[in-house]
Write a protein that holds these residues in place. Structure first.
Motif, PDB file in Angstrom:
ATOM      1  N   LEU A  62      -9.594   0.544  -7.558  1.00 32.57           N
ATOM      2  CA  LEU A  62      -8.912   1.607  -6.826  1.00 32.57           C
ATOM      3  C   LEU A  62      -9.125   1.336  -5.344  1.00 32.57           C
ATOM      4  O   LEU A  62     -10.254   1.280  -4.870  1.00 32.57           O
ATOM      5  N   VAL A  63      -8.026   1.127  -4.617  1.00 31.19           N
ATOM      6  CA  VAL A  63      -8.082   0.791  -3.200  1.00 31.19           C
ATOM      7  C   VAL A  63      -7.827   2.040  -2.368  1.00 31.19           C
ATOM      8  O   VAL A  63      -6.836   2.742  -2.586  1.00 31.19           O
ATOM      9  N   LEU A  64      -8.711   2.319  -1.424  1.00 33.87           N
ATOM     10  CA  LEU A  64      -8.519   3.418  -0.476  1.00 33.87           C
ATOM     11  C   LEU A  64      -8.417   2.821   0.922  1.00 33.87           C
ATOM     12  O   LEU A  64      -9.334   2.129   1.372  1.00 33.87           O
ATOM     13  N   SER A  65      -7.292   3.061   1.592  1.00 33.31           N
ATOM     14  CA  SER A  65      -7.100   2.482   2.906  1.00 33.31           C
ATOM     15  C   SER A  65      -6.257   3.403   3.779  1.00 33.31           C
ATOM     16  O   SER A  65      -5.310   4.025   3.309  1.00 33.31           O
ATOM     17  N   LYS A  66      -6.606   3.462   5.067  1.00 38.84           N
ATOM     18  CA  LYS A  66      -5.856   4.293   6.010  1.00 38.84           C
ATOM     19  C   LYS A  66      -4.843   3.484   6.812  1.00 38.84           C
ATOM     20  O   LYS A  66      -3.929   4.038   7.397  1.00 38.84           O
ATOM     21  N   THR A  67      -5.023   2.140   6.850  1.00 40.86           N
ATOM     22  CA  THR A  67      -4.140   1.326   7.686  1.00 40.86           C
ATOM     23  C   THR A  67      -3.394   0.249   6.919  1.00 40.86           C
ATOM     24  O   THR A  67      -2.258  -0.072   7.246  1.00 40.86           O
ATOM     25  N   GLY A  68      -4.021  -0.342   5.918  1.00 44.31           N
ATOM     26  CA  GLY A  68      -3.388  -1.434   5.184  1.00 44.31           C
ATOM     27  C   GLY A  68      -3.397  -2.748   5.929  1.00 44.31           C
ATOM     28  O   GLY A  68      -2.781  -3.717   5.499  1.00 44.31           O
ATOM     29  N   GLN A  69      -4.093  -2.808   7.060  1.00 41.77           N
ATOM     30  CA  GLN A  69      -4.053  -3.996   7.903  1.00 41.77           C
ATOM     31  C   GLN A  69      -5.279  -4.895   7.751  1.00 41.77           C
ATOM     32  O   GLN A  69      -5.402  -5.883   8.463  1.00 41.77           O
ATOM     33  N   ASN A  70      -6.171  -4.569   6.851  1.00 40.73           N
ATOM     34  CA  ASN A  70      -7.401  -5.342   6.731  1.00 40.73           C
ATOM     35  C   ASN A  70      -7.173  -6.603   5.895  1.00 40.73           C
ATOM     36  O   ASN A  70      -6.874  -6.511   4.699  1.00 40.73           O
ATOM     37  N   PRO A  71      -7.318  -7.798   6.487  1.00 45.67           N
ATOM     38  CA  PRO A  71      -7.057  -9.040   5.733  1.00 45.67           C
ATOM     39  C   PRO A  71      -8.031  -9.253   4.586  1.00 45.67           C
ATOM     40  O   PRO A  71      -7.671  -9.827   3.554  1.00 45.67           O
ATOM     41  N   MET A  72      -9.279  -8.773   4.748  1.00 47.92           N
ATOM     42  CA  MET A  72     -10.256  -8.923   3.674  1.00 47.92           C
ATOM     43  C   MET A  72      -9.856  -8.072   2.463  1.00 47.92           C
ATOM     44  O   MET A  72     -10.050  -8.472   1.310  1.00 47.92           O
ATOM     45  N   LEU A  73      -9.304  -6.910   2.734  1.00 47.85           N
ATOM     46  CA  LEU A  73      -8.853  -6.035   1.653  1.00 47.85           C
ATOM     47  C   LEU A  73      -7.713  -6.684   0.886  1.00 47.85           C
ATOM     48  O   LEU A  73      -7.679  -6.679  -0.345  1.00 47.85           O
ATOM     49  N   ARG A  74      -6.769  -7.256   1.604  1.00 47.61           N
ATOM     50  CA  ARG A  74      -5.650  -7.944   0.957  1.00 47.61           C
ATOM     51  C   ARG A  74      -6.146  -9.116   0.099  1.00 47.61           C
ATOM     52  O   ARG A  74      -5.665  -9.340  -1.005  1.00 47.61           O
ATOM     53  N   LYS A  75      -7.113  -9.851   0.637  1.00 38.39           N
ATOM     54  CA  LYS A  75      -7.670 -10.999  -0.085  1.00 38.39           C
ATOM     55  C   LYS A  75      -8.307 -10.554  -1.396  1.00 38.39           C
ATOM     56  O   LYS A  75      -8.152 -11.191  -2.442  1.00 38.39           O
ATOM     57  N   MET A  76      -9.031  -9.444  -1.343  1.00 40.98           N
ATOM     58  CA  MET A  76      -9.681  -8.900  -2.539  1.00 40.98           C
ATOM     59  C   MET A  76      -8.636  -8.524  -3.581  1.00 40.98           C
ATOM     60  O   MET A  76      -8.787  -8.807  -4.780  1.00 40.98           O
ATOM     61  N   ILE A  77      -7.559  -7.892  -3.150  1.00 45.38           N
ATOM     62  CA  ILE A  77      -6.506  -7.464  -4.072  1.00 45.38           C
ATOM     63  C   ILE A  77      -5.829  -8.671  -4.710  1.00 45.38           C
ATOM     64  O   ILE A  77      -5.572  -8.691  -5.926  1.00 45.38           O
ATOM     65  N   VAL A  78      -5.533  -9.686  -3.915  1.00 43.27           N
ATOM     66  CA  VAL A  78      -4.892 -10.901  -4.448  1.00 43.27           C
ATOM     67  C   VAL A  78      -5.761 -11.554  -5.504  1.00 43.27           C
ATOM     68  O   VAL A  78      -5.285 -11.953  -6.571  1.00 43.27           O
ATOM     69  N   LYS A  79      -7.052 -11.657  -5.236  1.00 42.28           N
ATOM     70  CA  LYS A  79      -7.959 -12.287  -6.207  1.00 42.28           C
ATOM     71  C   LYS A  79      -8.058 -11.460  -7.481  1.00 42.28           C
ATOM     72  O   LYS A  79      -8.131 -12.014  -8.582  1.00 42.28           O
ATOM     73  N   ALA A  80      -8.059 -10.138  -7.339  1.00 44.33           N
ATOM     74  CA  ALA A  80      -8.106  -9.279  -8.527  1.00 44.33           C
ATOM     75  C   ALA A  80      -6.864  -9.466  -9.376  1.00 44.33           C
ATOM     76  O   ALA A  80      -6.930  -9.533 -10.607  1.00 44.33           O
ATOM     77  N   ARG A  81      -5.711  -9.571  -8.728  1.00 46.63           N
ATOM     78  CA  ARG A  81      -4.469  -9.752  -9.478  1.00 46.63           C
ATOM     79  C   ARG A  81      -4.419 -11.102 -10.178  1.00 46.63           C
ATOM     80  O   ARG A  81      -3.863 -11.215 -11.273  1.00 46.63           O
ATOM     81  N   ARG A  82      -4.972 -12.112  -9.543  1.00 45.17           N
ATOM     82  CA  ARG A  82      -5.000 -13.438 -10.172  1.00 45.17           C
ATOM     83  C   ARG A  82      -5.817 -13.419 -11.458  1.00 45.17           C
ATOM     84  O   ARG A  82      -5.612 -14.238 -12.348  1.00 45.17           O
ATOM     85  N   LYS A  83      -6.747 -12.477 -11.532  1.00 46.09           N
ATOM     86  CA  LYS A  83      -7.544 -12.321 -12.744  1.00 46.09           C
ATOM     87  C   LYS A  83      -6.932 -11.286 -13.689  1.00 46.09           C
ATOM     88  O   LYS A  83      -7.552 -10.849 -14.650  1.00 46.09           O
ATOM     89  N   ASN A  84      -5.681 -10.889 -13.375  1.00 37.97           N
ATOM     90  CA  ASN A  84      -4.926  -9.933 -14.200  1.00 37.97           C
ATOM     91  C   ASN A  84      -5.601  -8.565 -14.293  1.00 37.97           C
ATOM     92  O   ASN A  84      -5.518  -7.886 -15.323  1.00 37.97           O
ATOM     93  N   LEU A  85      -6.267  -8.158 -13.226  1.00 37.55           N
ATOM     94  CA  LEU A  85      -6.874  -6.836 -13.190  1.00 37.55           C
ATOM     95  C   LEU A  85      -5.854  -5.825 -12.668  1.00 37.55           C
ATOM     96  O   LEU A  85      -5.028  -6.138 -11.820  1.00 37.55           O
ATOM     97  N   LYS A  86      -5.926  -4.618 -13.171  1.00 37.45           N
ATOM     98  CA  LYS A  86      -5.056  -3.559 -12.684  1.00 37.45           C
ATOM     99  C   LYS A  86      -5.614  -3.040 -11.366  1.00 37.45           C
ATOM    100  O   LYS A  86      -6.803  -2.800 -11.232  1.00 37.45           O
ATOM    101  N   VAL A  87      -4.721  -2.889 -10.394  1.00 35.29           N
ATOM    102  CA  VAL A  87      -5.124  -2.431  -9.068  1.00 35.29           C
ATOM    103  C   VAL A  87      -4.318  -1.187  -8.709  1.00 35.29           C
ATOM    104  O   VAL A  87      -3.096  -1.196  -8.711  1.00 35.29           O
TER     105      VAL A  87
END
Length: 204
Positions: A62-87
């Motif tokens: 579950l991602v909580l973000s106020k800006t959506g501009q954090n590159p580390m957050l995006r990286k985490m989401i991409v890696k989670a999706r590559r492992k077929n995790l629901k985000v």
């Protein structure tokens, strides 16, 4: 999105990830989930790199973000999706949501609105599965602030059983019989609607 999130509670490990700007919100969310007996792990952006390697198929994010501009957050989401995790994602604005997620599992909402809706829907689902043995019902729409009795307590007509907050006012739920508290269907923080079951008083 919220129904899908509720279904995943208890089935998989909930991991809350957030940027620094949302850390206070994420900590509050984690605490409120724990009050509902839902455990979660909170990962802030400083811990993303360390935690990425440990993600498994038993997790969902579950991602909580106020800006959506954090590159580390995006990286985490991409890696989670590559492992077929629901985000899932909860963002302050639509543009923020699009910056991080483009699938059906994100919602644009102020945090407090999302939290109220989530717990209201969880409460409704719980009520559908529980036996409706009750003779004390809510007389207003609102949320439970305090329950003044416990199972087995003897109550009398006029006793204040609970306090419900409605329209920023505290309303007393008053007992209209003498008896013993046999069932309690609510807890502090629960959302209630008019005629929702609150408890059962055995007056025999």
């Amino acid at each position: 999105m919220i129904n899908a999130l509720i279904e995943d509670f208890g089935k998989k490990n909930l991991i809350i990830i957030c940027d620094k700007e949302s850390l206070d919100v994420a900590e509050d969310f984690k605490d409120k989930l724990l009050q509902k007996n839902i455990e979660s792990l909170l990962i802030s952006e400083d811990e993303f790199d360390l935690f990425n390697a440990t993600l498994s198929g038993d997790d969902f994010l579950l991602v909580l973000s106020k800006t959506g501009q954090n590159p580390m957050l995006r990286k985490m989401i991409v890696k989670a999706r590559r492992k077929n995790l629901k985000v899932y994602g909860v963002y302050d604005n639509f543009r923020c949501g699009l910056a991080l997620l483009s699938d059906k599992y994100f919602i644009t909402s102020k945090y407090s609105n999302f939290l109220n809706t989530l717990f209201m829907m969880m409460n409704l689902q719980n009520k559908k599965s529980m036996p409706q043995k009750a003779n004390v019902f809510s007389h207003v729409n609102g949320s439970i602030i305090r329950v003044n009795v416990t199972l087995g307590d003897e109550v009398k007509k006029g006793s204040v059983l609970a306090i419900i907050e409605s329209m920023k006012m505290e309303m007393e739920l008053v007992c209209d019989m003498n008896g013993i508290v046999d069932e309690i269907w609510v807890a502090p923080g629960d959302a209630v609607f008019i005629d929702d079951p609150i408890m059962f008083i055995n007056d025999e």
